[in-house]
Design a protein around this motif. Structure first.
Motif, PDB file in Angstrom:
ATOM      1  N   VAL A   9     -48.612  -6.921 -19.956  1.00  0.00           N
ATOM      2  CA  VAL A   9     -47.187  -7.025 -19.921  1.00  0.00           C
ATOM      3  C   VAL A   9     -46.709  -7.467 -18.331  1.00  0.00           C
ATOM      4  O   VAL A   9     -45.998  -8.208 -18.374  1.00  0.00           O
ATOM      5  CB  VAL A   9     -46.680  -5.390 -19.888  1.00  0.00           C
ATOM      6  CG1 VAL A   9     -45.158  -5.687 -19.444  1.00  0.00           C
ATOM      7  CG2 VAL A   9     -46.612  -4.854 -21.117  1.00  0.00           C
ATOM      8  N   THR A  10     -47.422  -7.170 -17.252  1.00  0.00           N
ATOM      9  CA  THR A  10     -47.025  -7.602 -16.149  1.00  0.00           C
ATOM     10  C   THR A  10     -47.453  -9.165 -16.116  1.00  0.00           C
ATOM     11  O   THR A  10     -46.626  -9.893 -15.272  1.00  0.00           O
ATOM     12  CB  THR A  10     -48.147  -6.968 -14.995  1.00  0.00           C
ATOM     13  OG1 THR A  10     -48.119  -5.497 -15.099  1.00  0.00           O
ATOM     14  CG2 THR A  10     -47.385  -7.328 -13.612  1.00  0.00           C
ATOM     15  N   GLY A  11     -48.589  -9.609 -16.496  1.00  0.00           N
ATOM     16  CA  GLY A  11     -48.874 -10.927 -16.764  1.00  0.00           C
ATOM     17  C   GLY A  11     -47.614 -11.770 -17.506  1.00  0.00           C
ATOM     18  O   GLY A  11     -47.092 -12.696 -16.889  1.00  0.00           O
ATOM     19  N   LEU A  12     -47.167 -11.296 -18.469  1.00  0.00           N
ATOM     20  CA  LEU A  12     -46.327 -12.177 -19.300  1.00  0.00           C
ATOM     21  C   LEU A  12     -44.963 -11.993 -18.527  1.00  0.00           C
ATOM     22  O   LEU A  12     -44.222 -13.024 -18.573  1.00  0.00           O
ATOM     23  CB  LEU A  12     -45.834 -11.229 -20.624  1.00  0.00           C
ATOM     24  CG  LEU A  12     -47.121 -11.267 -21.763  1.00  0.00           C
ATOM     25  CD1 LEU A  12     -46.696 -10.581 -23.123  1.00  0.00           C
ATOM     26  CD2 LEU A  12     -46.808 -13.005 -22.160  1.00  0.00           C
ATOM     27  N   LEU A  13     -44.494 -10.935 -17.860  1.00  0.00           N
ATOM     28  CA  LEU A  13     -43.271 -10.841 -16.946  1.00  0.00           C
ATOM     29  C   LEU A  13     -43.356 -11.937 -15.866  1.00  0.00           C
ATOM     30  O   LEU A  13     -42.372 -12.489 -15.672  1.00  0.00           O
ATOM     31  CB  LEU A  13     -42.972  -9.522 -16.565  1.00  0.00           C
ATOM     32  CG  LEU A  13     -42.288  -8.367 -17.475  1.00  0.00           C
ATOM     33  CD1 LEU A  13     -42.314  -7.175 -16.723  1.00  0.00           C
ATOM     34  CD2 LEU A  13     -41.036  -8.780 -17.641  1.00  0.00           C
ATOM     35  N   ALA A  14     -44.549 -11.948 -15.289  1.00  0.00           N
ATOM     36  CA  ALA A  14     -44.709 -13.095 -14.195  1.00  0.00           C
ATOM     37  C   ALA A  14     -44.603 -14.240 -14.837  1.00  0.00           C
ATOM     38  O   ALA A  14     -43.961 -15.089 -14.185  1.00  0.00           O
ATOM     39  CB  ALA A  14     -46.031 -12.831 -13.700  1.00  0.00           C
ATOM     40  N   VAL A  15     -45.247 -14.612 -16.027  1.00  0.00           N
ATOM     41  CA  VAL A  15     -45.166 -15.889 -16.594  1.00  0.00           C
ATOM     42  C   VAL A  15     -43.632 -16.304 -16.747  1.00  0.00           C
ATOM     43  O   VAL A  15     -43.173 -17.551 -16.784  1.00  0.00           O
ATOM     44  CB  VAL A  15     -46.145 -16.253 -17.853  1.00  0.00           C
ATOM     45  CG1 VAL A  15     -45.735 -17.603 -18.588  1.00  0.00           C
ATOM     46  CG2 VAL A  15     -47.347 -16.028 -17.461  1.00  0.00           C
ATOM     47  N   LEU A  17     -40.690 -14.776 -15.871  1.00  0.00           N
ATOM     48  CA  LEU A  17     -39.641 -14.570 -14.874  1.00  0.00           C
ATOM     49  C   LEU A  17     -39.828 -15.533 -13.616  1.00  0.00           C
ATOM     50  O   LEU A  17     -38.867 -15.834 -13.110  1.00  0.00           O
ATOM     51  CB  LEU A  17     -39.729 -12.930 -14.315  1.00  0.00           C
ATOM     52  CG  LEU A  17     -39.142 -12.143 -15.362  1.00  0.00           C
ATOM     53  CD1 LEU A  17     -39.145 -10.686 -14.699  1.00  0.00           C
ATOM     54  CD2 LEU A  17     -37.544 -12.411 -15.838  1.00  0.00           C
ATOM     55  N   LEU A  18     -40.761 -15.727 -13.141  1.00  0.00           N
ATOM     56  CA  LEU A  18     -41.343 -16.489 -12.107  1.00  0.00           C
ATOM     57  C   LEU A  18     -40.316 -17.881 -12.127  1.00  0.00           C
ATOM     58  O   LEU A  18     -39.903 -18.086 -11.206  1.00  0.00           O
ATOM     59  CB  LEU A  18     -42.642 -16.671 -11.770  1.00  0.00           C
ATOM     60  CG  LEU A  18     -43.276 -15.519 -10.853  1.00  0.00           C
ATOM     61  CD1 LEU A  18     -44.820 -15.668 -10.700  1.00  0.00           C
ATOM     62  CD2 LEU A  18     -42.629 -15.481  -9.542  1.00  0.00           C
ATOM     63  N   PRO A  19     -40.495 -18.758 -13.323  1.00  0.00           N
ATOM     64  CA  PRO A  19     -39.623 -19.871 -13.255  1.00  0.00           C
ATOM     65  C   PRO A  19     -38.437 -19.771 -13.051  1.00  0.00           C
ATOM     66  O   PRO A  19     -37.691 -20.537 -12.389  1.00  0.00           O
ATOM     67  CB  PRO A  19     -40.070 -20.357 -14.653  1.00  0.00           C
ATOM     68  CG  PRO A  19     -41.121 -19.917 -15.122  1.00  0.00           C
ATOM     69  CD  PRO A  19     -41.392 -18.448 -14.504  1.00  0.00           C
ATOM     70  N   LEU A  20     -37.661 -18.586 -13.837  1.00  0.00           N
ATOM     71  CA  LEU A  20     -36.497 -18.298 -13.643  1.00  0.00           C
ATOM     72  C   LEU A  20     -36.017 -17.920 -12.197  1.00  0.00           C
ATOM     73  O   LEU A  20     -34.835 -18.544 -11.621  1.00  0.00           O
ATOM     74  CB  LEU A  20     -35.911 -17.070 -14.360  1.00  0.00           C
ATOM     75  CG  LEU A  20     -36.057 -17.318 -16.054  1.00  0.00           C
ATOM     76  CD1 LEU A  20     -35.604 -15.842 -16.458  1.00  0.00           C
ATOM     77  CD2 LEU A  20     -35.105 -18.276 -16.177  1.00  0.00           C
ATOM     78  N   TYR A  21     -36.866 -17.225 -11.352  1.00  0.00           N
ATOM     79  CA  TYR A  21     -36.519 -16.860 -10.007  1.00  0.00           C
ATOM     80  C   TYR A  21     -36.681 -18.241  -9.067  1.00  0.00           C
ATOM     81  O   TYR A  21     -35.689 -18.615  -8.367  1.00  0.00           O
ATOM     82  CB  TYR A  21     -37.701 -16.102  -9.560  1.00  0.00           C
ATOM     83  CG  TYR A  21     -37.826 -15.948  -7.921  1.00  0.00           C
ATOM     84  CD1 TYR A  21     -36.766 -14.918  -7.674  1.00  0.00           C
ATOM     85  CD2 TYR A  21     -38.657 -16.623  -7.117  1.00  0.00           C
ATOM     86  CE1 TYR A  21     -36.954 -14.702  -6.133  1.00  0.00           C
ATOM     87  CE2 TYR A  21     -38.660 -16.329  -5.845  1.00  0.00           C
ATOM     88  CZ  TYR A  21     -37.762 -15.247  -5.275  1.00  0.00           C
ATOM     89  OH  TYR A  21     -37.779 -15.102  -4.026  1.00  0.00           O
ATOM     90  N   ALA A  22     -37.440 -19.185  -9.500  1.00  0.00           N
ATOM     91  CA  ALA A  22     -37.491 -20.536  -8.976  1.00  0.00           C
ATOM     92  C   ALA A  22     -36.124 -21.302  -9.109  1.00  0.00           C
ATOM     93  O   ALA A  22     -35.480 -21.785  -8.506  1.00  0.00           O
ATOM     94  CB  ALA A  22     -38.654 -21.392  -9.336  1.00  0.00           C
ATOM     95  N   GLN A  23     -35.662 -21.018 -10.195  1.00  0.00           N
ATOM     96  CA  GLN A  23     -34.306 -21.635 -10.782  1.00  0.00           C
ATOM     97  C   GLN A  23     -33.192 -21.385 -10.028  1.00  0.00           C
ATOM     98  O   GLN A  23     -32.361 -22.045  -9.643  1.00  0.00           O
ATOM     99  CB  GLN A  23     -34.107 -21.632 -12.427  1.00  0.00           C
ATOM    100  CG  GLN A  23     -34.631 -22.867 -13.033  1.00  0.00           C
ATOM    101  CD  GLN A  23     -34.143 -22.570 -14.476  1.00  0.00           C
ATOM    102  OE1 GLN A  23     -33.769 -21.647 -15.175  1.00  0.00           O
ATOM    103  NE2 GLN A  23     -34.369 -23.739 -15.336  1.00  0.00           N
ATOM    104  N   THR A  24     -33.224 -19.963  -9.848  1.00  0.00           N
ATOM    105  CA  THR A  24     -31.993 -19.350  -9.218  1.00  0.00           C
ATOM    106  C   THR A  24     -31.994 -20.030  -7.747  1.00  0.00           C
ATOM    107  O   THR A  24     -30.912 -20.098  -7.102  1.00  0.00           O
ATOM    108  CB  THR A  24     -32.151 -17.946  -8.880  1.00  0.00           C
ATOM    109  OG1 THR A  24     -33.486 -17.580  -8.456  1.00  0.00           O
ATOM    110  CG2 THR A  24     -31.915 -16.972 -10.564  1.00  0.00           C
ATOM    111  N   TRP A  25     -33.084 -20.312  -7.140  1.00  0.00           N
ATOM    112  CA  TRP A  25     -33.081 -20.880  -5.946  1.00  0.00           C
ATOM    113  C   TRP A  25     -32.446 -22.265  -5.839  1.00  0.00           C
ATOM    114  O   TRP A  25     -32.444 -22.811  -4.746  1.00  0.00           O
ATOM    115  CB  TRP A  25     -34.415 -20.502  -4.964  1.00  0.00           C
ATOM    116  CG  TRP A  25     -34.546 -19.061  -4.634  1.00  0.00           C
ATOM    117  CD1 TRP A  25     -35.046 -18.209  -5.169  1.00  0.00           C
ATOM    118  CD2 TRP A  25     -33.848 -18.507  -3.528  1.00  0.00           C
ATOM    119  NE1 TRP A  25     -35.074 -17.204  -4.573  1.00  0.00           N
ATOM    120  CE2 TRP A  25     -33.880 -17.377  -3.141  1.00  0.00           C
ATOM    121  CE3 TRP A  25     -32.838 -19.090  -2.606  1.00  0.00           C
ATOM    122  CZ2 TRP A  25     -33.688 -16.508  -2.375  1.00  0.00           C
ATOM    123  CZ3 TRP A  25     -32.341 -18.290  -1.612  1.00  0.00           C
ATOM    124  CH2 TRP A  25     -32.559 -16.958  -1.555  1.00  0.00           C
TER     125      TRP A  25
END
Lengths: 279, 138
Positions: A9-15, A17-25
């Motif tokens: 689950v953590t791995g999937l979330l990381a996969v 959510l991380l691009p989204l996080y990058a997008q917000t910036w």
């Protein structure tokens, strides 16, 4: 088993959510483009003062951008912050006020006229180099109408073309205003109490005035006929009758003046609405 | 009476004592009157603007009317400001003769038959009819 599931689950979330996080910036909400978009939204939703604050920031980012400055002036005008608008234009074109571009000149005139500074507006209409004749005519006619100079406005609209048709129609409409004569109202009430008020359209007030004067005068008459000039009753009601009579004469005069003022005010408001909605 | 009972009784008495020293109904009423007085003083501040003896005399008459006659009755005037306030303001602003005629005119208009002629005053829900500016009338 649980630990393995947790890892997955953590791995999937990381996969995901991380691009989204990058997008917000990547999105800079405060850059010039987004600030202008937001200010457009604020103007569309009639939040003019907030729009002006956004545009002040945008003007700071892009000091030489005339479109931003023009939008800022519009936001000031729509938010009725006329003095800020006038001050901004005068800062921008400090020593060459009469040479400013036509769009800025129109915003400047709008703010001057709506703030009531018609003297400066008239001067600017004559001195501005980049206003075309139609604009000069429209602004001059607007000032005449807003000052209730009906006759002058009619003459101006007839003699100076081209001119905004809606303003010209208002000027023509002023000819059909039927004023009530305050002196006639006064004279009518002096002869028949209350008739002056009926003449000005306030027939209920007129009838009540007639009743007040007649009733008090009759009471005074009764008192005087019974006890002569010694009658306290007669003097009291006589004084009241005289007071109501004089009050009604004055009230009829006032009523006619107020009636005329209301007619003028209605047409002036029409001119103001037309002016505000754009020439 | 054991020790704990004594302590309880003392605490109980102390509580009552505190209650007895809190504000009484009379004191509260006095405070309310004080507040009303200040409110009234603010509302009738225009009385201090009298320029001559005649205006001061009408102001005194007005105060006497408000204190002894109007206060004994419910609010019956349909206007804001009331007819008596209007009379004093009219005399102050327009002089004794025109102001008095204006006041008599107001008295004849003081009825609810012509609601179409007046806006509603938001604070009082009465017809709003202030003394007209002289330039609208003369």
């Amino acid at each position: 088993m649980c630990t393995r599931k947790g890892f997955i689950v953590t791995g999937l979330l990381a996969v995901f959510l991380l691009p989204l996080y990058a997008q917000t910036w990547e999105t800079d909400f405060y850059n010039l483009e987004n600030t202008l978009k937001f200010s457009d939204f604020l103007i569309r939703t009639r939040q003019y003062e907030l729009a002006a604050q956004e545009l002040e920031r945008a003007a700071f980012f892009a000091p030489g951008e005339p479109n931003v400055q023009l939008k800022l002036l519009q936001a000031y005008r729509l938010g009725e912050q006329y003095q800020q608008s006038i001050g901004t234009v005068e800062r921008l074109y400090m020593n060459r006020l009469t040479e400013m571009p036509a769009d800025f000149g129109k915003e400047y005139l709008h703010s001057l006229i709506l703030s009531g500074d018609h003297g400066r507006a008239n001067y600017f209409i004559g001195a501005a180099a980049n206003l075309d004749q139609a604009d000069r005519n429209n602004y001059t006619l607007s000032i005449l109408l807003l000052n209730r100079n009906w006759e002058e406005a009619r003459d101006f609209a007839a003699e100076n073309l081209p001119v905004n048709m809606r303003l010209a129609n208002i000027a023509r409409e002023s000819e059909s205003i039927r004023y009530k004569s305050a002196r006639l109202a006064l004279a009518m009430s002096a002869i028949v109490p209350g008739s002056g008020k009926i003449y000005t359209g306030k027939w209920k007030d007129g009838l009540i005035s007639l009743v007040f004067v007649a009733a008090n005068a009759y009471q005074a008459y009764r008192g005087f006929s019974k006890n002569g000039t010694e009658s306290v009753h007669g003097w009291v009601f006589g004084t009241l009758a005289a007071g109501f009579y004089a009050g009604n004469v004055y009230g009829s005069y006032k009523s006619a003046r107020i009636y005329n003022n209301q007619l003028d005010e209605a047409l002036q408001q029409k001119a103001l609405d037309t002016f505000r909605s754009g020439l | 009476m054991n020790g704990s009972m004594k302590t309880f009784t003392i605490i109980l008495f102390l509580c009552f004592n505190a209650a007895a020293w809190s504000q009484t109904a009379e004191e509260l009423e006095l405070l309310k009157q004080h507040a009303r007085h200040e409110e009234r003083a603010e509302r009738f501040a225009f009385l201090k603007e009298s320029d001559n003896e005649l205006q001061q005399f009408t102001s005194v008459l007005f105060l006497a009317y408000k204190a002894f006659i109007s206060s004994q009755d419910a609010i019956s005037c349909v206007f804001y400001p009331s007819c008596s306030e209007y009379a004093v303001q009219a005399i102050q602003q327009q002089g004794f003769i025109i102001g008095l005629m204006n006041a008599f005119d107001r008295l004849t208009r003081c009825n609810a038959l012509s609601p179409e002629n007046y806006p509603i005053h938001p604070g009082t829900n009465l017809f709003y009819d202030p003394v007209e500016p002289m330039e609208h009338v003369h």
